[in-house]
Design a protein around this motif. Structure first.
Motif, PDB file in Angstrom:
ATOM      1  N   LEU A  50      48.244  35.365  49.052  1.00  0.00           N
ATOM      2  CA  LEU A  50      47.326  34.536  48.271  1.00  0.00           C
ATOM      3  C   LEU A  50      46.051  35.297  47.923  1.00  0.00           C
TER       4      LEU A  50
ATOM      5  N   THR B 259      47.361  28.362  41.420  1.00  0.00           N
ATOM      6  CA  THR B 259      46.427  29.133  42.245  1.00  0.00           C
ATOM      7  C   THR B 259      45.398  28.223  42.898  1.00  0.00           C
TER       8      THR B 259
ATOM      9  N   TRP C 224      44.846  36.429  40.310  1.00  0.00           N
ATOM     10  CA  TRP C 224      44.244  35.166  39.875  1.00  0.00           C
ATOM     11  C   TRP C 224      43.355  34.585  40.961  1.00  0.00           C
ATOM     12  N   THR C 225      43.742  34.739  42.215  1.00  0.00           N
ATOM     13  CA  THR C 225      42.896  34.281  43.320  1.00  0.00           C
ATOM     14  C   THR C 225      41.566  35.009  43.292  1.00  0.00           C
TER      15      THR C 225
ATOM     16  N   ASP D  56      46.227  38.261  45.349  1.00  0.00           N
ATOM     17  CA  ASP D  56      46.659  37.930  43.994  1.00  0.00           C
ATOM     18  C   ASP D  56      45.509  38.073  43.004  1.00  0.00           C
TER      19      ASP D  56
END
Length: 118
Positions: A15, A53, A20-21, A18
């Motif tokens: 997570l 996300t 986008w995180t 990532d």
């Protein structure tokens, strides 16, 4: 080596690693944002990826989701205390990328040109 890490640790690493995180946490570092504004600032993220996300971040206690009492209802997202602790790491990575973009692009172009010549 993977046996040394509990499943949750690997899930959280996935997570927080990532793109986008990193982008969303970095963007929310400026303060709470409505969904539409967050999407605009995090372009080119798709609505689907933004939703997925944000759900992951909310599930792991890094983002709060608040439904505002408006007509029509609006949703606002904000970093939690836990999310703000991750913000420092995300900010370093995002800023490093911005600061080194030209050098990264040059290295990538050089690598690709060498592979084409071979």
């Amino acid at each position: 080596m993977q046996d040394d890490y509990p499943a949750l640790t690997l899930e959280v690493m996935d997570l927080v690693g990532d793109k986008w995180t990193l982008l969303l946490v970095y963007t929310l570092g400026d303060g709470p944002l409505r969904f539409s504004e967050l999407r605009r600032r995090a372009m080119p993220i798709s609505q689907k990826m933004l939703t997925q996300t944000l759900r992951g971040l909310e599930r792991h206690g890094m983002v709060d989701r608040a439904v505002l009492p408006t007509a029509p209802p609006q949703v606002e997202y904000a970093l939690t205390d836990l999310g703000r602790t991750f913000l420092s790491a995300a900010s370093v990575i995002c800023q490093w990328t911005k600061d080194n973009l030209a050098e990264l692009q040059e290295a990538r172009s050089r690598f690709d040109a060498e592979r084409l010549a071979a």
